[in-house]
Each structure stands twice: as structure tokens, then as C-alpha cells.
Scaffold this motif. Structure first.
Motif, PDB file in Angstrom:
ATOM      1  N   VAL A   9       5.045  18.476  -0.925  1.00 60.55           N
ATOM      2  CA  VAL A   9       7.000  18.246  -0.526  1.00 60.55           C
ATOM      3  C   VAL A   9       5.999  17.336   0.193  1.00 60.55           C
ATOM      4  N   TYR A  10       7.752  15.815   0.146  1.00 61.07           N
ATOM      5  CA  TYR A  10       7.646  14.467   0.459  1.00 61.07           C
ATOM      6  C   TYR A  10       8.215  15.139   2.087  1.00 61.07           C
ATOM      7  N   GLU A  11       7.353  14.215   2.738  1.00 64.20           N
ATOM      8  CA  GLU A  11       7.225  14.277   4.920  1.00 64.20           C
ATOM      9  C   GLU A  11       6.986  12.844   4.674  1.00 64.20           C
ATOM     10  N   PRO A  12       7.534  12.814   5.807  1.00 69.15           N
ATOM     11  CA  PRO A  12       7.491  11.064   6.309  1.00 69.15           C
ATOM     12  C   PRO A  12       7.185  11.471   8.002  1.00 69.15           C
ATOM     13  N   ALA A  13       7.609  12.061   8.458  1.00 71.56           N
ATOM     14  CA  ALA A  13       6.584  12.687   9.515  1.00 71.56           C
ATOM     15  C   ALA A  13       5.468  12.899   9.696  1.00 71.56           C
ATOM     16  N   ASP A  14       4.892  11.947   9.637  1.00 80.02           N
ATOM     17  CA  ASP A  14       3.045  12.201   9.497  1.00 80.02           C
ATOM     18  C   ASP A  14       2.393  12.584  10.576  1.00 80.02           C
ATOM     19  N   ALA A  15       2.642  11.774  11.473  1.00 75.68           N
ATOM     20  CA  ALA A  15       1.784  11.613  12.696  1.00 75.68           C
ATOM     21  C   ALA A  15       2.315  11.603  13.948  1.00 75.68           C
ATOM     22  N   ALA A  16       1.802  11.697  15.177  1.00 72.02           N
ATOM     23  CA  ALA A  16       2.204  12.133  16.769  1.00 72.02           C
ATOM     24  C   ALA A  16       2.799  10.638  16.844  1.00 72.02           C
ATOM     25  N   ILE A  17       1.898   9.842  16.825  1.00 70.34           N
ATOM     26  CA  ILE A  17       1.718   8.371  17.141  1.00 70.34           C
ATOM     27  C   ILE A  17       2.420   7.900  15.791  1.00 70.34           C
ATOM     28  N   PRO A  18       3.670   7.103  15.426  1.00 69.79           N
ATOM     29  CA  PRO A  18       3.925   6.675  14.064  1.00 69.79           C
ATOM     30  C   PRO A  18       3.251   5.918  13.798  1.00 69.79           C
ATOM     31  N   SER A  19       2.293   5.894  12.421  1.00 65.55           N
ATOM     32  CA  SER A  19       1.731   5.149  11.707  1.00 65.55           C
ATOM     33  C   SER A  19       2.687   3.731  10.984  1.00 65.55           C
ATOM     34  N   GLU A  20       1.817   3.010  10.373  1.00 69.56           N
ATOM     35  CA  GLU A  20       2.693   1.631  10.392  1.00 69.56           C
ATOM     36  C   GLU A  20       2.609   1.846   8.850  1.00 69.56           C
ATOM     37  N   SER A  41       5.910  12.166  14.539  1.00 68.53           N
ATOM     38  CA  SER A  41       7.243  11.170  14.383  1.00 68.53           C
ATOM     39  C   SER A  41       7.504  10.600  12.845  1.00 68.53           C
ATOM     40  N   LEU A  42       8.394   9.564  12.910  1.00 67.26           N
ATOM     41  CA  LEU A  42       8.277   8.952  11.677  1.00 67.26           C
ATOM     42  C   LEU A  42       7.491   7.802  11.903  1.00 67.26           C
ATOM     43  N   PRO A  43       6.922   7.411  10.258  1.00 60.66           N
ATOM     44  CA  PRO A  43       6.417   6.156  10.546  1.00 60.66           C
ATOM     45  C   PRO A  43       7.621   4.724  10.548  1.00 60.66           C
ATOM     46  N   VAL A  44       6.974   3.452  11.222  1.00 57.33           N
ATOM     47  CA  VAL A  44       7.861   1.570  11.511  1.00 57.33           C
ATOM     48  C   VAL A  44       7.109   1.249  10.679  1.00 57.33           C
ATOM     49  N   ASN A  45       7.863   0.171  10.674  1.00 61.03           N
ATOM     50  CA  ASN A  45       7.811  -0.820   9.524  1.00 61.03           C
ATOM     51  C   ASN A  45       7.132  -2.283   9.683  1.00 61.03           C
ATOM     52  N   ARG A  46       6.697  -2.660   9.396  1.00 61.52           N
ATOM     53  CA  ARG A  46       6.291  -4.294   9.665  1.00 61.52           C
ATOM     54  C   ARG A  46       6.049  -5.011   8.237  1.00 61.52           C
ATOM     55  N   PRO A  59       0.903  -1.528   0.284  1.00 57.27           N
ATOM     56  CA  PRO A  59      -0.544   0.237  -0.389  1.00 57.27           C
ATOM     57  C   PRO A  59       0.973   1.841   0.244  1.00 57.27           C
ATOM     58  N   THR A  60       2.022   1.370   0.430  1.00 61.60           N
ATOM     59  CA  THR A  60       3.255   2.841   0.199  1.00 61.60           C
ATOM     60  C   THR A  60       4.496   2.059   1.066  1.00 61.60           C
ATOM     61  N   THR A  61       4.976   2.647   0.356  1.00 60.97           N
ATOM     62  CA  THR A  61       6.409   2.484   0.243  1.00 60.97           C
ATOM     63  C   THR A  61       7.560   3.685   0.656  1.00 60.97           C
ATOM     64  N   TYR A  62       8.884   3.466   1.117  1.00 59.27           N
ATOM     65  CA  TYR A  62       9.335   3.899   1.201  1.00 59.27           C
ATOM     66  C   TYR A  62      10.052   5.194   0.320  1.00 59.27           C
ATOM     67  N   GLY A  63       9.723   6.879   0.804  1.00 61.81           N
ATOM     68  CA  GLY A  63      10.193   7.657  -0.390  1.00 61.81           C
ATOM     69  C   GLY A  63       9.632   7.826  -0.962  1.00 61.81           C
ATOM     70  N   VAL A  64       8.368   7.802  -1.442  1.00 68.10           N
ATOM     71  CA  VAL A  64       7.544   7.326  -2.945  1.00 68.10           C
ATOM     72  C   VAL A  64       5.980   8.388  -1.760  1.00 68.10           C
ATOM     73  N   GLY A  65       6.464   9.599  -2.010  1.00 68.94           N
ATOM     74  CA  GLY A  65       6.024  11.378  -1.289  1.00 68.94           C
ATOM     75  C   GLY A  65       4.499  11.131  -2.349  1.00 68.94           C
ATOM     76  N   LYS A  66       3.221  11.434  -1.588  1.00 69.44           N
ATOM     77  CA  LYS A  66       1.847  12.028  -2.544  1.00 69.44           C
ATOM     78  C   LYS A  66       2.028  12.977  -3.569  1.00 69.44           C
ATOM     79  N   PRO A  67       1.442  13.600  -4.958  1.00 67.37           N
ATOM     80  CA  PRO A  67       2.104  13.691  -5.721  1.00 67.37           C
ATOM     81  C   PRO A  67       1.399  15.051  -5.623  1.00 67.37           C
ATOM     82  N   GLY A  68       1.930  15.742  -5.473  1.00 66.87           N
ATOM     83  CA  GLY A  68       1.769  17.489  -5.070  1.00 66.87           C
ATOM     84  C   GLY A  68       2.239  18.541  -4.004  1.00 66.87           C
TER      85      GLY A  68
END
Ligand code: KDG
Ligand code: MG
Length: 402
Positions: A167-178, A388-393, A156-165
Motif C-alpha cells: 500500500v502506497y505510503e510516503p511517510a517512510d521514516a521517523a526522520i525524513p528520508s531524502e 515523516s514525509l520525505p524531503v526533496n533535493r 532513484p525514486t519519484t513522488y507518487g510511485v509506490g513499491k510493488p505490492g
């Protein structure tokens, strides 16, 4: 001359930044970036509670001695929080020294070794067709080097791929998204992407890819081997770098060049990698590796061992860090590439700066010091927002490196 004031400024013009501003009794100011993505307030507290009280009254000209005082003098030394705080002080002192001397900082570092700083841009998209269009957008703007990241089919999502239009920002939630990670799908997909990019853009465009610490050494070796026909300039962070002997194994199997270092904080994090020539580019940065003084030391060690520089320059490193990086990039003999992700308009407004992009190169300001400042009134209009930056599972739920 003495340090009369030291202000720790936290601001969020779209993302959080921490900046140290030093003021001398003669009214000369210097700025240093102290941003540690997702851990901003830890560095702000370290500076406010433990560093600023010791800075007041010190001679700002004594850069090396202040560095040693903050590093060697602290029993609990090293680590990202400490070294980011040390970096902020060191960077601000170089800014002051440049202003006092009436020279841009690169002149104090030995003068220019090149005409401009070659930068790489970030082409990312959900799929291969999309990323081809993005690479074309960068080459159209004059970039000579492009990092290529795409989504992985089935994830569903991959590191380094932003949302179109946006500015790329991986820190997307106060509690890390997964996020979900699947190594087999990734290893199958990436060489296909690079085959198409190379076929479309020919042999001369520098191509890079960031694995973001997600593989084991033997998986990384396999990826490096499968990318050899596409002649990458570098494969970044193929494995977590805690166990550095892993790079010996990767090296035995592939000639794809390796770049490592955005999470390194001191020369001790990369000494083995550099001494054994296990990497080709060291990607440590001013803000996370102890400032201009210490990064210069890392780069000098690298120069001895044929390793070039490739400093981290994502948008979570402020324009203050980028300015400082450009002065070093211009001066050191073994410069390789500089990462460049333009900041948002709001960030650029908070940090007025004189560096400029032209024809694939960045050029630092020619004004005395670093050529960057912080507009404190504007900064105050953007209060801190927890992110926060996300975590990965893995697909079965096992926590994996981000
Ligand atoms: O804060 C983490 C980001 O700076 C990092 O994920 C970006 O890997 C990165 C890069 O190479 O710019
Ligand atoms: Mg990276």
C-alpha cells in the motif's frame, strides 16, 4: 442533549491516524478524522489540551456555533494543525446530528445530486510499461478515471510511485528520508508517458497527473502545453500555491485543466484562485479544511465560479474522512471527482465503515450519520509510530519543494 465525553484516539494500523470520538449524555457517538500526516501528535495535543475541555457540556446540535467558537474564538486561527482539529469536531457533530435525525448526512446537506461518486484510482510504476499495466488493472476494475505517475529515468525514486505490492505510503521514516528531483528530466519524460497511455486507452478514460508542487509557473505552463494533445482531466498542484498569482501565468499559456488544494486549510487559501477562475478543480478536504461545514462553504464559492470539486483522498486521510467526503460529494451540485486509494486491511478493520465501491463509483453508507466508526479496542493494539514525509533535493543538494 450535551457532549459528555470527548476522546482523542491515536492508532497506527500500518500508518498513524488521529480520531476524535464525541459521546453525548444520551449515549450518541460521533467520529471525526484529525490526521495530519507526519504531524499527528501536534493535532492530538491541540485537541486534548485546548479543544476537548471547552467541548464538554456543549450542545452537540449547535454545529455552526461550535465551528465559529473554535475558529473565530481562537485568536491564533487558521493553519493546518488548528483547522484539522476544528474539522474533527465539526465532522463528529455532523455524525451525531445524522444519528439523532435518523438520516445519512448527505440527506442533511440537501440530498443526493447524483447516483454515485466517481472516483479516480492511482496507477503508478517505475516505468511506462509498468504503468500501462497498472492503468489496465484499474480499468478492469471499472474505474473511469486514473491518476498516472511513473518513475523518471535517471532518478532513484519519484513522488507518487509506490513499491510493488505494498500500500502506497510516503511517510517512510521517523526522520525524513531524502529524495532527488530533476525538473528537466521530469518535463522531458511525462508527455511521453501520457502519449502512450492515451494511445493505448483511447479518448474516453479520464487521465490525471500530480506534479506535487515541484515546478515554477513557466515550467508548469510548458508542461500543461505539452500535455494538451493527451487531454488530461487535470494537472494537479503544478506549483507551490503560496504565490497564487503564478496561476495567472500558467492559465495564460495552457488549456490543460488545473486542480489544486490538498494543502489548503480555509476558504482564504483558495478565494483568489476560485474567484478568478484560475483553477478548474478545488481539492481541499474535510479533514484539513475545517470539516464538512467549512468545506461546504468552499465548494459553494467554487460553484459560483464554475470550479468543480476534487477532494483529496490519499491513504493518510482515514476512512472517517473518506466517509464524510462521500456525503458532501453526493450532495453538492459542482462535484467533479473524488480521489480514492483503498486503505490497508488493518486500517479497514480499525474503522468499520459502510461505503462501498461499485463500477467506478463509491457509495456512502445509507445508515444514519456518516456510516463509519472506530473500534477502540482494536485501535489500542496499534501504538503510534513516528513517521515523516520525505524531503526533496535537487541534484546539487539544494532543498526543493516536496
Ligand atoms: O500526506 C501527503 C499525501 O496525502 C499526498 O502526498 C498525496 O499528493 C497526494 C495526493 O494527491 O493524494
Ligand atoms: Mg496530490
Amino acid at each position: 442533549m450535551r457532549i459528555a465525553d470527548a476522546r482523542v484516539i491515536v492508532t497506527c494500523p500500518g500508518r498513524n491516524f488521529v480520531t476524535l470520538k464525541l459521546v453525548t449524555d444520551d449515549g450518541v457517538t460521533g467520529v471525526g478524522d484529525a490526521t495530519l500526516n507526519g504531524r499527528e501528535l501536534a493535532v492530538a495535543a491541540y485537541l486534548t489540551d485546548h479543544v476537548v475541555p471547552a467541548l464538554i457540556g456543549r450542545d452537540p446540535a449547535r454545529i455552526e456555533d461550535t465551528w465559529q467558537y473554535l475558529y473565530r474564538g481562537a485568536y491564533w486561527r487558521r493553519g493546518p494543525v488548528t483547522m484539522t482539529a476544528v474539522a474533527a469536531v465539526d465532522t463528529a457533530l455532523w455524525d451525531i446530528k445524522g444519528k439523532v435525525a435518523g438520516l445519512p448526512v448527505y440527506q442533511l446537506l440537501g440530498g443526493r445530486s447524483r447516483e454515485g461518486v466517481t472516483v479516480y484510482g492511482h496507477a503508478s510504476a517505475a516505468d511506462t510499461d509498468g504503468v500501462l499495466a497498472e492503468v489496465a488493472r484499474f480499468t478492469g476494475q471499472g474505474y473511469r478515471a486514473v491518476r498516472v505517475q511513473t518513475g523518471v529515468p535517471g532518478l532513484p525514486t519519484t513522488y507518487g510511485v509506490g513499491k510493488p505490492g505494498i500500500v502506497y505510503e510516503p511517510a517512510d521514516a521517523a526522520i525524513p528520508s531524502e529524495a532527488v528531483w530533476d525538473t528537466e528530466r521530469y518535463l522531458d519524460h511525462v508527455p511521453r508517458v501520457f502519449a502512450r497511455v492515451r494511445a493505448e486507452f483511447g479518448p474516453h478514460l479520464k487521465l490525471l497527473h500530480d506534479v506535487h508542487h515541484r515546478l515554477t509557473p513557466i515550467e508548469a505552463a510548458r508542461l500543461g502545453k505539452s500535455l494538451e494533445p493527451h487531454a488530461l482531466t487535470w494537472l494537479e498542484d503544478p506549483v507551490p500555491a503560496e504565490l497564487q498569482e503564478g496561476y495567472r501565468l500558467i492559465r495564460r499559456h495552457t488549456t490543460t485543466p488545473l486542480a489544486v488544494g490538498e494543502v489548503f486549510n480555509t476558504i482564504w487559501d483558495c478565494e483568489l484562485l476560485i474567484r478568478e477562475q484560475l483553477i478548474d478543480y478545488v481539492r481541499a478536504t474535510v479533514v484539513h479544511a475545517g470539516g464538512i461545514t467549512h468545506l461546504r462553504r468552499i465548494f459553494d464559492l467554487a460553484a459560483l465560479h464554475h470550479v468543480r470539486t476534487g477532494s483529496h483522498g490519499a491513504t493518510d486521510l482515514s476512512p472517517v474522512c473518506l466517509s464524510a467526503a462521500l456525503h458532501l460529494d453526493l450532495a453538492v451540485p459542482n462535484f467533479g471527482l473524488q480521489e480514492y486509494m483503498p486503505h490497508s486491511e488493518a486500517t479497514d478493520a480499525v474503522f468499520p465503515h459502510g461505503y462501498r465501491f461499485a463500477d467506478g463509483y463509491l457509495h456512502p453508507a445509507e445508515t444514519p450519520g456518516l456510516g463509519v466508526d472506530i473500534d477502540e479496542e482494536l485501535a489500542a493494539r496499534y501504538p503510534y509510530q513516528a513517521a515523516s514525509l520525505p524531503v526533496n533535493r535537487l541534484p546539487d543538494g539544494t532543498l526543493h519543494s516536496w
